[in-house]
Design a protein around this motif. Structure first.
Motif, short mmCIF file in Angstrom:
data_model
loop_
_atom_site.label_atom_id
_atom_site.label_comp_id
_atom_site.label_asym_id
_atom_site.label_seq_id
_atom_site.Cartn_x
_atom_site.Cartn_y
_atom_site.Cartn_z
N ILE A 172 2.61 -14.48 2.73
CA ILE A 172 1.86 -13.72 1.53
C ILE A 172 0.79 -13.12 2.20
CG2 ILE A 172 1.04 -13.50 -0.63
CD1 ILE A 172 2.79 -15.68 -1.37
N VAL A 173 -0.06 -13.60 2.93
CA VAL A 173 -1.50 -13.38 3.41
C VAL A 173 -1.17 -12.00 4.37
CG1 VAL A 173 -3.43 -13.74 4.61
CG2 VAL A 173 -2.73 -15.38 3.15
N GLU A 174 -0.11 -12.42 5.18
CA GLU A 174 0.56 -11.36 6.16
C GLU A 174 0.83 -10.25 5.44
OE1 GLU A 174 1.03 -9.68 9.72
OE2 GLU A 174 -0.14 -11.46 9.36
N ASP A 175 1.66 -10.46 4.66
CA ASP A 175 1.98 -9.12 3.64
C ASP A 175 1.08 -8.47 3.05
OD1 ASP A 175 4.92 -9.83 4.55
OD2 ASP A 175 5.36 -10.96 2.61
N LEU A 176 0.19 -9.30 2.64
CA LEU A 176 -1.00 -8.59 1.95
C LEU A 176 -1.71 -7.72 2.76
CD1 LEU A 176 -2.58 -8.21 -0.75
CD2 LEU A 176 -3.74 -10.32 -0.08
N ARG A 177 -2.01 -8.48 4.11
CA ARG A 177 -2.71 -7.55 4.97
C ARG A 177 -2.09 -6.17 5.58
NH1 ARG A 177 -2.54 -6.88 10.28
NH2 ARG A 177 -0.50 -8.27 10.62
N GLU A 178 -0.66 -6.55 5.65
CA GLU A 178 0.14 -5.20 5.92
C GLU A 178 0.12 -4.43 4.84
OE1 GLU A 178 4.11 -6.49 6.84
OE2 GLU A 178 3.63 -7.42 8.75
N LEU A 179 -0.02 -4.71 3.60
CA LEU A 179 -0.14 -4.02 2.29
C LEU A 179 -1.44 -3.16 2.42
CD1 LEU A 179 1.50 -6.13 -0.50
CD2 LEU A 179 2.47 -3.81 0.50
N ARG A 180 -2.31 -3.88 2.61
CA ARG A 180 -3.81 -3.50 2.83
C ARG A 180 -3.71 -2.29 3.96
NH1 ARG A 180 -5.96 -8.80 2.68
NH2 ARG A 180 -6.74 -9.01 0.39
N GLU A 181 -3.19 -2.69 5.14
CA GLU A 181 -3.19 -1.64 6.03
C GLU A 181 -2.30 -0.53 5.58
OE1 GLU A 181 -1.33 -3.68 9.48
OE2 GLU A 181 -3.46 -4.50 9.93
N ARG A 182 -1.26 -0.67 5.05
CA ARG A 182 -0.28 0.51 4.49
C ARG A 182 -0.91 1.46 3.30
NH1 ARG A 182 5.24 -2.00 2.79
NH2 ARG A 182 5.73 -0.06 2.17
N ARG A 183 -1.78 0.63 2.75
CA ARG A 183 -2.45 1.30 1.68
C ARG A 183 -3.51 2.09 2.19
NH1 ARG A 183 -6.92 -2.16 -1.44
NH2 ARG A 183 -7.63 -1.92 0.69
N ASP A 184 -4.43 1.50 3.10
CA ASP A 184 -5.26 2.43 3.94
C ASP A 184 -4.56 3.47 4.55
OD1 ASP A 184 -7.05 0.62 2.87
OD2 ASP A 184 -7.10 -0.57 4.88
N ALA A 185 -3.62 3.43 5.20
CA ALA A 185 -2.88 4.41 5.81
C ALA A 185 -2.36 5.42 4.78
CB ALA A 185 -1.57 3.82 6.79
N THR A 186 -1.85 4.70 3.79
CA THR A 186 -1.24 5.84 2.52
C THR A 186 -2.62 6.45 2.18
OG1 THR A 186 0.52 4.20 2.17
CG2 THR A 186 -0.12 5.90 0.47
N ASN A 187 -3.71 5.84 2.01
CA ASN A 187 -4.69 6.82 1.40
C ASN A 187 -5.26 7.70 2.39
OD1 ASN A 187 -4.79 5.45 -1.05
ND2 ASN A 187 -6.35 3.67 -0.20
N ARG A 188 -5.20 7.50 3.66
CA ARG A 188 -5.66 8.38 4.52
C ARG A 188 -4.62 9.65 4.70
NH1 ARG A 188 -6.59 3.68 7.69
NH2 ARG A 188 -4.70 3.75 8.72
N ALA B 257 -2.41 10.42 2.15
CA ALA B 257 -2.85 11.25 0.96
C ALA B 257 -3.82 12.07 1.21
CB ALA B 257 -2.86 10.25 -0.29
N GLU B 258 -4.93 11.54 1.72
CA GLU B 258 -6.23 12.51 2.00
C GLU B 258 -5.77 13.67 2.72
OE1 GLU B 258 -10.09 13.90 1.08
OE2 GLU B 258 -8.67 12.02 0.19
N THR B 259 -5.08 13.37 3.96
CA THR B 259 -4.76 14.32 4.81
C THR B 259 -3.79 15.66 3.85
OG1 THR B 259 -4.99 12.86 6.65
CG2 THR B 259 -3.56 14.80 6.91
N ARG B 260 -2.82 14.95 3.06
CA ARG B 260 -2.16 15.52 2.43
C ARG B 260 -2.77 16.51 1.61
NH1 ARG B 260 3.31 15.24 2.99
NH2 ARG B 260 3.90 13.46 4.32
N ARG B 261 -3.87 15.99 0.85
CA ARG B 261 -4.55 16.46 -0.18
C ARG B 261 -5.52 17.96 0.53
NH1 ARG B 261 -5.50 11.34 -2.64
NH2 ARG B 261 -7.08 10.96 -1.54
N ALA B 262 -5.79 17.37 1.71
CA ALA B 262 -6.73 18.51 2.61
C ALA B 262 -5.61 19.62 2.82
CB ALA B 262 -7.14 17.97 3.86
N ARG B 263 -4.36 19.07 3.40
CA ARG B 263 -3.49 19.99 3.74
C ARG B 263 -3.10 21.02 2.50
NH1 ARG B 263 1.21 17.35 7.22
NH2 ARG B 263 2.03 19.42 7.02
N ILE B 264 -2.87 20.36 1.43
CA ILE B 264 -2.27 21.26 0.15
C ILE B 264 -3.59 22.10 -0.25
CG2 ILE B 264 -1.97 20.83 -2.45
CD1 ILE B 264 -0.59 18.20 -1.65
N ALA B 265 -4.78 21.46 -0.18
CA ALA B 265 -5.77 22.35 -0.51
C ALA B 265 -5.87 23.68 0.44
CB ALA B 265 -7.26 21.82 -0.52
#
Length: 393
Positions: free
Chosen positions: A48-64, A66-74
């Motif tokens: 679970i800890v590993e999954d959580l770590r991966e989820l955090r990484e994926r969340r961070d990647a997703t946030n990045r 999303a930010e990139t996409r928001r910049a591209r959308i803008a």
């Protein structure tokens, strides 16, 4: 008894120990089960800890992302607005160019129509000019023929003609050739002058007898001669013009100054009438006058009437002279008209040259505008494809 008690206690303790052993075994088993479960939970927790770590990484990647996409959308929104503005501007420019092309096309058509009209006008002017040229050539030819006939004395008495053609004597021409008479009065003046019209104007009176002798010797026929520098006696002024008379015959003849007295004497008191009936009535009332008519009847001062005509009548020299003068006036008018038409032709050619130049320029401008419009349409298509691609992204 004590032993029994001790045995009982021992049995009781043995039973209790057995029970406790069973409890211990159960607890130990339970402990092992708990340890096993805990071990599994620890593994699961680690996963679970590993999954959580991966989820955090994926969340961070997703946030990045999303930010990139928001910049591209803008950026895409800004680009879309820019593209939309460019497309709108290009469409407006294309519409303006289309209107310009239509206006230029209309101008080309107008220039072509004007050019066709000018070409038609030039063709008509050239046809008219050709007709005038033919008329001038015909009249000049006719004028020359009549002039030569008059110079040769055609229509004069046989002797007078022979003298004009002779190189032995010099004359100032025939009397008739030096008189100017309107065509309508020619028959009347000819009738009044009679044989006098056949006279030749001498340059040297001293040769008059020699000339007559020459005619007799050569048997060339009779001739009439005007003796120059002989003072013609003055005649009294003509009386009042008879009733219904057109005028005095002498007033209808224009002559050189040297011959004026002679002609006025020949036509002295000769009244001009429209018809014979009016002439006869005038003569009946006034026997001192002579009368001539527009048809060529003549009543002399002696009361002798000359009239009538044959089937064939050749031109007289005086009539031919009047025709020559009329043709000369017609030639003047024709040449004046020819000059005016020639000016119109030059102006038409100038207009055609200017129209052709203007048409060529208009066609070139129209072609340039069409090329610009085509380029604008291509640009709009390209911008629309970019816009659609941006919208899909």
């Amino acid at each position: 008894r004590l032993l029994e008690q001790k045995n009982q206690q021992l049995e009781h303790l043995t039973a209790d120990a057995s029970q406790r052993r069973e409890v211990f075994h159960a607890s130990d088993q339970k402990l092992r089960d708990v340890q096993m479960s805990l071990s599994k939970d620890e593994v699961r927790l680690a996963a679970i800890v590993e999954d959580l770590r991966e989820l955090r990484e994926r969340r961070d990647a997703t946030n990045r992302d999303a930010e990139t996409r928001r910049a591209r959308i803008a950026a895409a929104g800004t680009g879309h607005k820019t593209l939309h503005a460019k497309v709108t501007e290009a469409r407006a420019a294309t519409e303006a160019e289309r209107q310009t092309v239509e206006q230029l096309f209309a101008r080309v058509r107008s220039q072509e129509e004007t050019l066709r009209q000018n070409q038609s006008a030039l063709a008509e002017v050239e046809r008219k000019l050709a007709a005038i040229d033919r008329a001038i050539a015909e009249k000049e030819s006719r004028h020359e023929v009549l002039r030569q006939l008059n110079e040769e004395g055609e229509g004069l008495a046989q002797g007078s003609q022979a003298l004009l053609k002779s190189k032995e004597f010099e004359f100032a021409g025939a009397l008739a050739a030096q008189l100017d008479v309107s065509h309508e009065f020619v028959p009347a003046i000819e009738a009044a002058l009679g044989r006098n019209l056949h006279a030749l104007v001498l340059r040297d009176n001293a040769r008059a007898a020699e000339i007559v002798s020459y005619l007799n010797q050569q048997q060339l026929g009779q001739a009439a001669l005007v003796l120059e520098r002989i003072d013609h006696r003055d005649r009294p002024a003509s009386k009042d013009l008879p009733q219904n008379a057109i005028g005095w015959a002498a007033d209808k003849v224009r002559t050189p100054a040297a011959l004026e007295a002679l002609v006025k004497g020949l036509l002295h008191n000769v009244a001009l009438f429209e018809n014979l009936e009016e002439a006869l009535n005038a003569i009946a009332k006034n026997s001192d006058i002579a009368a001539t008519t527009l048809r060529g009847e003549y009543i002399s001062h002696d009361g002798i009437l000359f009239g009538g005509s044959g089937k064939v009548r050749s031109d007289s020299l005086l009539e031919r002279k009047a025709r020559i003068d009329a043709i000369a006036r017609e030639l003047i008018d024709l040449k004046r008209e020819q000059a005016a038409v020639e000016r119109r032709r030059v102006a038409a050619e100038s207009q055609i040259a200017a129209g052709t130049n203007a048409l060529e320029k208009a066609v070139a401008v129209h072609q340039e505008a069409q090329a610009a419009q085509t380029a604008s349409v291509s640009k709009i298509s390209e911008l629309e494809r970019e816009q659609q691609s941006a919208e899909r992204e």
